[in-house]
Design a protein around this motif. Sequence first.
Motif, short mmCIF file in Angstrom:
data_model
loop_
_atom_site.label_atom_id
_atom_site.label_comp_id
_atom_site.label_asym_id
_atom_site.label_seq_id
_atom_site.Cartn_x
_atom_site.Cartn_y
_atom_site.Cartn_z
N GLY A 1 0.79 -1.22 0.00
CA GLY A 1 0.00 0.00 0.00
C GLY A 1 0.82 1.28 0.00
O GLY A 1 0.34 2.33 0.42
N PHE A 2 2.06 1.20 -0.47
CA PHE A 2 2.91 2.39 -0.56
C PHE A 2 3.15 2.73 -2.03
O PHE A 2 3.22 1.86 -2.88
CB PHE A 2 4.27 2.14 0.12
N SER A 3 3.27 4.02 -2.31
CA SER A 3 3.68 4.47 -3.64
C SER A 3 4.87 5.41 -3.46
O SER A 3 5.08 5.97 -2.39
CB SER A 3 2.53 5.14 -4.39
N TYR A 4 5.64 5.58 -4.54
CA TYR A 4 6.91 6.27 -4.44
C TYR A 4 7.09 7.28 -5.57
O TYR A 4 6.78 6.98 -6.71
CB TYR A 4 8.07 5.26 -4.53
N ASP A 5 7.62 8.44 -5.23
CA ASP A 5 8.11 9.40 -6.21
C ASP A 5 9.62 9.40 -6.06
O ASP A 5 10.15 9.63 -4.96
CB ASP A 5 7.57 10.81 -5.95
N ILE A 6 10.32 9.14 -7.15
CA ILE A 6 11.77 8.99 -7.12
C ILE A 6 12.40 10.05 -8.02
O ILE A 6 11.97 10.24 -9.16
CB ILE A 6 12.17 7.58 -7.63
N GLY B 1 22.51 10.27 -12.42
CA GLY B 1 22.56 8.82 -12.29
C GLY B 1 22.50 8.30 -10.87
O GLY B 1 22.67 7.11 -10.64
N ARG B 2 22.24 9.19 -9.90
CA ARG B 2 22.18 8.77 -8.49
C ARG B 2 20.85 9.20 -7.89
O ARG B 2 20.25 10.19 -8.29
CB ARG B 2 23.32 9.39 -7.69
N LEU B 3 20.42 8.46 -6.89
CA LEU B 3 19.19 8.80 -6.17
C LEU B 3 19.37 10.12 -5.45
O LEU B 3 20.32 10.32 -4.70
CB LEU B 3 18.87 7.68 -5.17
N SER B 4 18.47 11.07 -5.71
CA SER B 4 18.55 12.40 -5.11
C SER B 4 17.51 12.57 -4.00
O SER B 4 17.80 13.09 -2.94
CB SER B 4 18.33 13.45 -6.20
#
Length: 70
Positions: A7-12, A17-20
């Motif tokens: 039940g989780f959603s994510y904004d990435i 090229g790296r997770l900010s």
Amino acid sequence: GVCGWGGFSYDIVWRNGRLSSLTVYASVGGKLCLDLGENNIKECTHVCELLDGRCTLGFVAKGDRVEFVF
């Protein structure tokens, strides 16, 4: 956004090229565990336990938003 298990959603957000940043939305609530690998958290809107690249939040309530900055 990306829909995830439990039940989780994510904004990435990626930068060079790296997770900010990562924002997690709880549609039903529950325990949240994330495997962040080598990404170091600089800021988080909730208290989380970090162990070996894994971030665990005891409970995220329905409708909560958890924000991470890397």
